[in-house]
Design a protein around this motif. Structure first.
Motif, short mmCIF file in Angstrom:
data_model
loop_
_atom_site.label_atom_id
_atom_site.label_comp_id
_atom_site.label_asym_id
_atom_site.label_seq_id
_atom_site.Cartn_x
_atom_site.Cartn_y
_atom_site.Cartn_z
N ALA A 58 36.71 55.52 63.42
CA ALA A 58 36.39 54.35 64.08
C ALA A 58 36.25 53.50 62.91
O ALA A 58 35.79 54.03 61.77
CB ALA A 58 35.14 54.34 64.84
N ALA A 59 35.95 52.06 62.94
CA ALA A 59 35.90 51.27 61.88
C ALA A 59 35.73 49.90 62.28
O ALA A 59 35.75 49.41 63.31
CB ALA A 59 37.12 51.15 61.05
N ALA B 27 26.35 54.70 66.10
CA ALA B 27 27.00 55.99 65.79
C ALA B 27 26.49 56.54 64.22
O ALA B 27 26.44 57.70 63.97
CB ALA B 27 28.26 55.82 65.80
N VAL B 28 26.00 55.71 63.50
CA VAL B 28 25.67 55.91 62.11
C VAL B 28 24.55 56.00 61.57
O VAL B 28 23.86 54.75 61.85
CB VAL B 28 26.73 55.14 61.11
N ILE C 194 30.05 57.70 55.25
CA ILE C 194 30.98 56.59 55.84
C ILE C 194 32.14 56.21 54.84
O ILE C 194 31.89 56.75 53.77
CB ILE C 194 29.98 55.22 56.07
N GLY C 195 33.04 55.88 55.03
CA GLY C 195 34.26 55.42 54.23
C GLY C 195 34.10 53.64 54.20
O GLY C 195 33.71 53.05 55.02
N ILE C 196 34.45 53.05 52.93
CA ILE C 196 34.68 51.83 52.42
C ILE C 196 35.81 51.65 51.82
O ILE C 196 35.87 52.22 50.85
CB ILE C 196 33.34 51.38 51.86
N VAL D 197 33.17 58.40 61.67
CA VAL D 197 33.68 59.45 62.78
C VAL D 197 32.82 59.17 64.07
O VAL D 197 31.54 59.15 63.84
CB VAL D 197 33.76 60.81 62.35
N ASN D 198 33.46 58.89 65.14
CA ASN D 198 32.61 58.41 66.38
C ASN D 198 33.33 59.33 67.52
O ASN D 198 34.30 59.24 67.65
CB ASN D 198 32.67 56.99 66.66
#
Length: 172
Positions: free
Chosen positions: A34-35, A64-65, A71-73, A28-29
């Motif tokens: 976002a990705a 951002a992280v 995070i999602g993967i 999330v940004n």
């Protein structure tokens, strides 16, 4: 064997000969999903379950992280190549949002595997940052993975193991 300085083009070409799966790393940004596409991913630990992701520094992801964030993967299926291209720098402006939320983290809907992980540490690694993250959620489905080898997308073409054994047994 090259004993002198390694040229970046040669290094890139040689590393491209290591076949990998393709992941989308999402976050999330500014309150929006976002990705980025990444093949610099690996499992790190079974106990606790941890993964490792590397991201170019600087990148939007790196900016951002940080530690403590989720995070999602998502491991892509072979029919999701367009998502890899989209998040890898070839945006498709007609593409509908491919995300669903899990623990308020975007992951790719219908991906082969969906992981939500909390970043544990961030380490410098040359021109990349290395993120270690503890897996909090994991979902998996059946299907065929999207692969990347020698700078091109590939598909896995494997024989059914039962058929392989049957073929060998008939030769005896």
């Amino acid at each position: 064997m090259n004993s002198g300085a390694i040229e970046s083009r040669q290094f890139r070409r040689a590393m491209g000969k290591f076949a990998t799966g393709v992941t989308i790393v999402s976050y999330v940004n500014e309150a929006r999903p976002a990705a980025m596409t990444a093949n610099a991913f690996m499992s790190l630990s079974m106990d606790p379950p941890m993964v490792l992701v590397a991201a170019r520094n600087p990148s939007r992801f790196a900016g951002a992280v940080g530690a403590g964030q989720r995070i999602g993967i998502s491991f892509l299926r072979e029919e999701q190549e367009m998502l890899s291209r989209h998040f890898g720098g070839q945006p498709d402006l007609q593409l509908a949002s491919p995300f669903r939320l899990d623990l308020a983290v975007p992951v790719i809907a219908n991906a082969l595997v969906q992981i939500v992980a909390k970043v544990h540490n961030v380490f410098p690694g040359g021109d990349h940052l290395i993120y270690t993250a503890e897996v909090e959620r994991l979902e998996e489905a059946d299907g065929r993975p999207l692969l990347f080898f020698s700078g091109k997308y590939k598909q896995l073409h494997a024989l059914d193991p039962l058929e392989c054994w049957k073929d060998h047994a008939s030769l005896l």
